[in-house]
Design a protein around this motif. Structure first.
Motif, PDB file in Angstrom:
ATOM      1  N   PHE A 112       0.891  -1.263   0.141  1.00  0.00           N
ATOM      2  CA  PHE A 112      -0.045   0.023  -0.056  1.00  0.00           C
ATOM      3  C   PHE A 112       1.011   1.406  -0.110  1.00  0.00           C
ATOM      4  CE2 PHE A 112      -3.479  -2.618   2.128  1.00  0.00           C
ATOM      5  CZ  PHE A 112      -3.770  -3.324   0.999  1.00  0.00           C
ATOM      6  N   TRP A 113       2.128   1.186   0.685  1.00  0.00           N
ATOM      7  CA  TRP A 113       2.975   2.504   0.522  1.00  0.00           C
ATOM      8  C   TRP A 113       3.451   2.547  -0.925  1.00  0.00           C
ATOM      9  CZ3 TRP A 113       3.014   5.961   3.795  1.00  0.00           C
ATOM     10  CH2 TRP A 113       2.836   6.049   5.329  1.00  0.00           C
ATOM     11  N   ALA A 114       3.810   1.409  -1.329  1.00  0.00           N
ATOM     12  CA  ALA A 114       4.027   1.607  -2.984  1.00  0.00           C
ATOM     13  C   ALA A 114       3.074   2.183  -3.740  1.00  0.00           C
ATOM     14  CB  ALA A 114       4.609   0.122  -3.473  1.00  0.00           C
ATOM     15  N   GLY A 115       1.791   1.669  -3.472  1.00  0.00           N
ATOM     16  CA  GLY A 115       0.664   2.272  -4.105  1.00  0.00           C
ATOM     17  C   GLY A 115       0.441   3.486  -3.995  1.00  0.00           C
ATOM     18  N   ALA A 116       0.530   4.029  -2.879  1.00  0.00           N
ATOM     19  CA  ALA A 116       0.457   5.626  -2.580  1.00  0.00           C
ATOM     20  C   ALA A 116       1.724   6.450  -3.234  1.00  0.00           C
ATOM     21  CB  ALA A 116       0.659   5.985  -0.933  1.00  0.00           C
ATOM     22  N   LEU A 117       2.733   5.747  -3.346  1.00  0.00           N
ATOM     23  CA  LEU A 117       3.974   6.418  -4.125  1.00  0.00           C
ATOM     24  C   LEU A 117       3.492   6.443  -5.566  1.00  0.00           C
ATOM     25  CD1 LEU A 117       6.944   5.359  -2.299  1.00  0.00           C
ATOM     26  CD2 LEU A 117       6.083   7.818  -2.397  1.00  0.00           C
ATOM     27  N   TRP A 118       2.863   5.536  -6.168  1.00  0.00           N
ATOM     28  CA  TRP A 118       2.448   5.427  -7.364  1.00  0.00           C
ATOM     29  C   TRP A 118       1.513   6.451  -7.741  1.00  0.00           C
ATOM     30  CZ3 TRP A 118      -2.568   2.480  -8.732  1.00  0.00           C
ATOM     31  CH2 TRP A 118      -2.792   2.561 -10.361  1.00  0.00           C
ATOM     32  N   GLY A 119       0.139   6.638  -6.894  1.00  0.00           N
ATOM     33  CA  GLY A 119      -0.354   7.642  -6.862  1.00  0.00           C
ATOM     34  C   GLY A 119       0.337   9.262  -7.085  1.00  0.00           C
ATOM     35  N   CYS A 120       1.371   9.168  -6.293  1.00  0.00           N
ATOM     36  CA  CYS A 120       2.135  10.665  -6.250  1.00  0.00           C
ATOM     37  C   CYS A 120       2.846  10.579  -7.691  1.00  0.00           C
ATOM     38  CB  CYS A 120       3.222  10.600  -5.054  1.00  0.00           C
ATOM     39  SG  CYS A 120       2.587  10.617  -3.525  1.00  0.00           S
ATOM     40  N   ILE A 121       3.388   9.631  -8.175  1.00  0.00           N
ATOM     41  CA  ILE A 121       4.043   9.640  -9.634  1.00  0.00           C
ATOM     42  C   ILE A 121       2.779   9.997 -10.560  1.00  0.00           C
ATOM     43  CG2 ILE A 121       4.923   8.118 -11.462  1.00  0.00           C
ATOM     44  CD1 ILE A 121       6.269   6.330  -9.240  1.00  0.00           C
ATOM     45  N   ASP A 122       1.772   9.789 -10.503  1.00  0.00           N
ATOM     46  CA  ASP A 122       0.607   9.684 -11.437  1.00  0.00           C
ATOM     47  C   ASP A 122       0.346  11.425 -11.283  1.00  0.00           C
ATOM     48  OD1 ASP A 122       0.242   7.358 -12.552  1.00  0.00           O
ATOM     49  OD2 ASP A 122      -1.521   6.853 -11.645  1.00  0.00           O
ATOM     50  N   TYR A 123       0.334  11.813 -10.172  1.00  0.00           N
ATOM     51  CA  TYR A 123       0.058  13.327  -9.790  1.00  0.00           C
ATOM     52  C   TYR A 123       1.037  14.105 -10.547  1.00  0.00           C
ATOM     53  CZ  TYR A 123      -1.081  17.689  -7.667  1.00  0.00           C
ATOM     54  OH  TYR A 123      -1.398  19.044  -7.157  1.00  0.00           O
ATOM     55  N   VAL A 124       2.291  14.160  -9.928  1.00  0.00           N
ATOM     56  CA  VAL A 124       3.454  14.923 -10.855  1.00  0.00           C
ATOM     57  C   VAL A 124       3.494  14.724 -12.309  1.00  0.00           C
ATOM     58  CG1 VAL A 124       4.693  14.908  -8.722  1.00  0.00           C
ATOM     59  CG2 VAL A 124       5.411  13.156 -10.300  1.00  0.00           C
ATOM     60  N   ASN A 125       2.848  13.597 -12.943  1.00  0.00           N
ATOM     61  CA  ASN A 125       3.022  13.226 -14.319  1.00  0.00           C
ATOM     62  C   ASN A 125       1.940  13.923 -14.964  1.00  0.00           C
ATOM     63  OD1 ASN A 125       5.292  12.306 -14.740  1.00  0.00           O
ATOM     64  ND2 ASN A 125       4.682  10.380 -14.379  1.00  0.00           N
ATOM     65  N   ALA A 126       0.624  14.289 -14.205  1.00  0.00           N
ATOM     66  CA  ALA A 126      -0.417  14.866 -14.684  1.00  0.00           C
ATOM     67  C   ALA A 126      -0.582  16.170 -15.316  1.00  0.00           C
ATOM     68  CB  ALA A 126      -1.680  14.869 -13.627  1.00  0.00           C
ATOM     69  N   MET A 127      -0.873  16.071 -16.697  1.00  0.00           N
ATOM     70  CA  MET A 127      -0.956  17.553 -17.294  1.00  0.00           C
ATOM     71  C   MET A 127      -2.430  18.206 -17.176  1.00  0.00           C
ATOM     72  SD  MET A 127       1.798  17.580 -18.957  1.00  0.00           S
ATOM     73  CE  MET A 127       1.511  18.904 -20.305  1.00  0.00           C
ATOM     74  N   TYR A 128      -3.285  17.588 -16.801  1.00  0.00           N
ATOM     75  CA  TYR A 128      -4.798  18.366 -16.484  1.00  0.00           C
ATOM     76  C   TYR A 128      -5.168  18.190 -15.153  1.00  0.00           C
ATOM     77  CZ  TYR A 128      -4.187  18.025 -21.535  1.00  0.00           C
ATOM     78  OH  TYR A 128      -3.774  18.014 -22.670  1.00  0.00           O
ATOM     79  N   ASN A 129      -5.932  19.192 -14.879  1.00  0.00           N
ATOM     80  CA  ASN A 129      -6.597  19.028 -13.294  1.00  0.00           C
ATOM     81  C   ASN A 129      -7.461  17.750 -13.219  1.00  0.00           C
ATOM     82  OD1 ASN A 129      -5.712  21.515 -12.678  1.00  0.00           O
ATOM     83  ND2 ASN A 129      -7.565  22.678 -13.315  1.00  0.00           N
ATOM     84  N   ILE A 130      -8.193  17.206 -14.149  1.00  0.00           N
ATOM     85  CA  ILE A 130      -8.838  16.005 -13.946  1.00  0.00           C
ATOM     86  C   ILE A 130      -7.712  14.857 -13.593  1.00  0.00           C
ATOM     87  CG2 ILE A 130      -8.976  15.349 -16.501  1.00  0.00           C
ATOM     88  CD1 ILE A 130     -11.715  14.706 -13.886  1.00  0.00           C
ATOM     89  N   TYR A 131      -6.726  14.553 -14.146  1.00  0.00           N
ATOM     90  CA  TYR A 131      -5.756  13.677 -14.001  1.00  0.00           C
ATOM     91  C   TYR A 131      -5.302  13.926 -12.546  1.00  0.00           C
ATOM     92  CZ  TYR A 131      -6.348  12.701 -18.895  1.00  0.00           C
ATOM     93  OH  TYR A 131      -6.954  12.273 -20.140  1.00  0.00           O
ATOM     94  N   GLN A 132      -4.883  15.092 -12.051  1.00  0.00           N
ATOM     95  CA  GLN A 132      -4.477  15.376 -10.819  1.00  0.00           C
ATOM     96  C   GLN A 132      -5.415  14.796  -9.755  1.00  0.00           C
ATOM     97  OE1 GLN A 132      -3.497  19.559 -10.695  1.00  0.00           O
ATOM     98  NE2 GLN A 132      -1.562  19.033 -11.301  1.00  0.00           N
ATOM     99  N   GLY A 133      -6.785  14.878 -10.081  1.00  0.00           N
ATOM    100  CA  GLY A 133      -7.886  14.716  -9.357  1.00  0.00           C
ATOM    101  C   GLY A 133      -7.928  12.933  -9.235  1.00  0.00           C
ATOM    102  N   TYR A 134      -7.460  12.242 -10.364  1.00  0.00           N
ATOM    103  CA  TYR A 134      -7.404  10.980 -10.308  1.00  0.00           C
ATOM    104  C   TYR A 134      -6.351  10.551  -9.233  1.00  0.00           C
ATOM    105  CZ  TYR A 134     -10.032  10.685 -14.675  1.00  0.00           C
ATOM    106  OH  TYR A 134     -10.929  11.148 -15.725  1.00  0.00           O
ATOM    107  N   ALA A 135      -5.404  11.273  -9.418  1.00  0.00           N
ATOM    108  CA  ALA A 135      -4.040  10.800  -8.652  1.00  0.00           C
ATOM    109  C   ALA A 135      -4.198  11.046  -7.237  1.00  0.00           C
ATOM    110  CB  ALA A 135      -2.812  11.856  -9.050  1.00  0.00           C
ATOM    111  N   TYR A 136      -5.031  12.321  -6.709  1.00  0.00           N
ATOM    112  CA  TYR A 136      -5.193  12.566  -5.482  1.00  0.00           C
ATOM    113  C   TYR A 136      -5.876  11.459  -4.572  1.00  0.00           C
ATOM    114  CZ  TYR A 136      -4.048  17.644  -4.008  1.00  0.00           C
ATOM    115  OH  TYR A 136      -3.536  18.704  -3.347  1.00  0.00           O
TER     116      TYR A 136
END
Length: 863
Positions: A304-328
């Motif tokens: 689960f810690w690895a999964g949380a960091l995966w969400g962080c990776i998705d966030y910093v890679n997000a180009m749009y607000n909707i993708y940041q919302g997914y990552a959050y």
């Protein structure tokens, strides 16, 4: 590995493993899959009018339903290493493929080949169009009636006057290469034959053992040797053969030397791991009670810690607000799961949880149903429903913790806790329209509360450390398969990110975790077979950091490494000076050994897997980009000479060229005994080679500079800080007590700096001087606490104290915080969805309960 089994059983295991390997190679990997060429008689009847910048040519062809990999077109002139544009449209006029292609070398008149890679529909008409060649070219045509196959239609020529001339009965001479995979029945037959052969072999072994009634025992390691040694050796031979005799990956001597070194080092490591003598006689698989019942929750928490960091990776890679919302939401969901793993088994199976799961499942479905099938909103609604369920479970556990008073409030360090609480309050009061401070304060306050009530606090940092490493391992596998090392545009390797500076910060975090674990394992054992996995990943992570060419990452990693190594060696582990030097030498050796391994993996594997993952920001149809179907020896892949040139340019400037000189003098001109003719053809000065490869990329250099400096600052021309000093001054000039709503400021030239490139200045700008002062104070106090916490390893020594169990990873908070503090001098990292910022807040948890070693009272009258 030293435990013994019957020899005939060992032979059976070897047979089964080889059968499984063969099935894997033939099935999913498809080593027998090939390609087929579709072509006609190729009788050249004449040549077309010249295709120029203002003229284009089109050709109709019929797809046969296969996967089209390449199209070869007959040209009269030589366009070797020149650029053309190819577009393919279907019968509806919709574009199915488009890109600019730098052509490979060919002899004219003859065929030039363009990789296309798309699935055709049987019987459907397609039209390819050649346009905008760098030099005018005429194509060969033939009469369609003489072609011998029925897949060709007419060709069309469009001149500068935009008039389309259809050439009825004539077609451009061309060839099609389709993927030719074994059919399902063919693969099934082969796999069945392998299974039958393996089964027959097993019966022979069983029968032989039964007849002789005598069977020797062999070590389990003997089985691994019998399976792995031939496979490793065969793989190394195949890799070197692809590099040298077959030149599958192209390149000059420098490239081939690095590839060979990487293959040999990797093979040597694997052979050592398989063949090294072991002292342990532990069972091959640990007992069920220890693995599932006692450590099952730890494993889940690590995931689960690895999964949380995966969400962080998705966030910093997000180009749009909707993708940041997914990552959050991914980060918060996985963090909720982490919290639940800190609860006891009885608490998790509480009747209130079961009721909530049932109610929230129904409510979540009813909430999600109206959004199902709606683009973007579908995924967001699903994540909201999952988060709703997970958050509800966490709140139920929070009520139970408070109601039953399981939280050991008396364990808290009063001063440090008050400081953290004050910072959180100020962050909320002066959040200035931002939503992330609310998420961060809520999430980490819950983490700290659940940590307080957890009965296994000593495992927290070890699980978190392993979660970071697990996340990196998964990212590494993905990058090795799908993230090629590009020579142009993105020549600084950005791993699984689209921004190189974020890559460097993430890799620095990974190096922190691996470095702490490596020092701990070295102190406990020092034997290579006990720490080879950590050493390997540390060497790979350090090498990847070198490839980012990010001075931010170098600064943070070096400061962290020096401080932690000196402190842990002298003040904690109390090593002798010779041991300290040995550690330094070992760390340097790891980087030198595994750099060619890392470079070779990310250069040689992606063309084989041939499914490059390209972020939207990187997507480009230009000739210098990497695309599916590109040849493995394409000059669009990084070469070692190009890497040396870029490293010197970025870090040292034109006036030094240390790496280029090394490549020129050693890796390219080493064979002085060759005869003159061979020397003149192979041994070329790398700088000249690089210059010649840049002829068709004059405009690309500007693209490279722009795309790579956005992550590190405005420009390399202003000063060594990439213009950061000017940005710092502008942010300082905007300071006030309460902060600002907008994150960026306007620079003197009228452009906007989106952030301060400095964590401390950004906190002050966003939240005001009051919050900034408390933030700096919290950082100083945290650093002191972390040094003191790491010292507990010396106090407890090698023995376990039942009342105060030893935390083997006590140096992790210090390493992470030093990296965060150093990188924060030149980058914005303080955000709950930045991997380094997220982890920095997490490692504060053990400090909340740390008060140092309690001194025993001594009776003054004693003695």
């Amino acid at each position: 590995m030293n435990r013994k089994i019957r020899k005939y059983r060992a032979i059976e295991y070897i047979i089964l493993c080889y059968a499984a390997v063969l099935m894997l190679l033939i099935g999913p990997l498809g080593i027998f899959d090939g390609s087929r060429e579709v072509s006609g008689n190729e009788n050249v009847q004449g040549k077309t009018a010249a295709v120029t910048q203002d003229a284009r040519i089109q050709q109709v062809f019929i797809g046969d339903g296969g996967y089209l990999e390449k199209i070869s077109i007959y040209a009269i002139q030589n366009l070797s290493r020149r650029v053309v544009s190819l577009t393919i449209s279907d019968e509806l006029g919709e574009t199915v493929f488009s890109r600019r292609v730098a052509l490979d070398t060919y002899e004219a008149p003859g065929f030039f080949t363009i990789p296309v890679e798309f699935q055709t529909v049987q019987g459907r008409a397609y039209v390819w169009e050649i346009s905008h060649p760098e030099e005018a070219v005429e194509l060969g045509y033939q009469q369609t009636a003489d072609a011998g196959i029925g897949v060709y239609g007419n060709y069309y020529f469009m001149g500068s006057d935009q008039r389309i001339d259809e050439q009825v009965g004539n077609n451009i001479i061309m060839r099609f290469q389709y993927a030719d995979k074994l059919s399902f029945l063919q693969k099934s037959a082969i796999l069945s034959a392998i299974a039958l052969a393996a089964g027959f072999s097993l019966l022979l072994v069983e029968n032989h053992a039964r007849k002789r009634k005598i069977s020797r025992d062999v070590k389990v390691q003997w089985v691994f040797k019998g399976i792995c040694n031939p496979l490793i050796t065969a793989g190394a031979i195949a890799g070197i053969a692809a590099v040298y005799p077959f030149a599958y990956y192209g390149g000059v001597k420098a490239d081939k030397m690095v590839y060979t070194a990487g293959i040999l080092v990797m093979a040597a490591l694997l052979l050592y791991v398989v063949n090294a003598k072991r002292d342990s006689i532990a069972p091959l698989l640990p007992p069920l009670k220890e693995t599932v019942l006692d450590r099952g929750m730890d494993w889940l928490q690590c995931i689960f810690w690895a999964g949380a960091l995966w969400g962080c990776i998705d966030y910093v890679n997000a180009m749009y607000n909707i993708y940041q919302g997914y990552a959050y939401r991914k980060v918060l969901i996985y963090l909720c799961l982490v919290l639940l793993t800190m609860c006891g088994k009885k608490a998790l199976f509480h009747w209130g949880n079961l009721i909530w799961l049932a109610v929230s499942a129904v409510a979540g479905y009813l909430y999600y149903r109206p959004f199902r099938g709606i683009e973007e909103q579908d995924k967001l609604a699903m994540l909201n429903a999952i988060l709703f369920t997970a958050a509800g479970l966490v709140l139920i556990q929070l009520v139970i913790i408070i109601w039953k008073k399981k939280t050991a409030w008396k364990q808290l360090s009063p001063a440090f806790t008050v400081l953290v609480a004050a910072f959180f309050v100020l962050l909320l009061v002066f959040r200035n329209t931002r939503g992330w401070p609310v998420y961060m304060v809520a999430a980490f306050t819950l983490l700290y509360i659940f940590y307080l009530s957890w009965e296994k606090k000593e495992r927290f940092l070890g699980i978190l450390c392993n979660g970071i490493i697990l996340n990196f391992f998964c990212a590494l596998v993905f990058a090795v398969l799908r993230r090629p090392f590009r020579a142009w545009g993105y020549y600084r390797y950005n791993f699984v990110f689209h921004t190189v500076t974020v890559t460097a910060a993430y890799l620095t975090l990974v190096i922190c975790a691996l470095f702490v674990k490596l020092l701990m394992q070295y102190h406990k054992s020092g034997k290579l077979y006990n720490l080879w996995k950590t050493a390997f990943l540390f060497g790979i992570a350090s090498s990847l950091l070198l490839m980012t060419m990010s001075r931010t990452g170098y600064l943070a990693a070096i400061i962290m490494g020096i401080v932690v190594l000196i402190f842990m060696s002298y003040f904690v582990y109390q090593d002798k000076f010779i041991v300290f030097l040995k550690k330094i030498g070992s760390l340097i050796l790891l980087v030198f050994l595994f750099f060619p391994v890392a470079y070779t993996l990310i250069r040689l594997v992606p063309p084989l897997y041939d499914k490059p993952y390209i972020f939207e920001l990187e997507a480009n149809n230009e000739e210098w980009a990497i695309h599916k179907g590109d040849r493995a020896d394409s000059e669009n892949y990084m070469t070692f000479s190009r890497f040396a040139y870029c490293m010197d340019e970025k870090l040292l400037g034109n006036e030094y060229g240390i790496l280029r000189k090394f490549v020129d003098t050693f890796m390219t001109s080493a064979d002085v005994d060759k005869d003159k003719s061979e020397t003149e053809t192979e041994i070329i000065n790398i700088s000249d080679l690089f210059a010649s490869s840049c002829e068709s990329r004059t405009t690309l250099i500007n693209i490279n500079i722009n795309s790579q400096t956005t992550a590190d600052g405005p420009s390399d021309e202003e000063d060594y800080s990439n213009g950061r000093f000017e940005i710092f001054k502008r942010y300082i000039s905007h300071w006030n007590l309460t902060g600002h709503d907008e994150m960026g400021v306007e620079l003197s030239d009228g452009s906007l700096s989106v952030h301060a490139h400095n964590t401390y200045l950004q906190v002050i700008h966003d939240h005001g001087l009051i919050t900034g002062a408390v933030y700096l104070l919290l950082g100083i106090v945290s650093l002191i606490q972390m040094f003191r916490y790491a010292l507990t390893l010396r106090q407890t020594g090698r023995l376990q104290d039942r009342e105060n169990p030893r935390d083997d990873y006590a140096a992790l908070p210090l390493a992470v915080f030093l990296a965060f503090a150093a990188a924060g001098l030149v980058e914005w990292l303080f955000h709950p969805c930045n991997p380094l910022g997220f982890t920095t807040m997490a490692v504060l948890a053990p400090l909340l309960t740390f008060r140092g070693k309690k001194k025993k009272r001594v009776n003054e009258n004693e003695g």
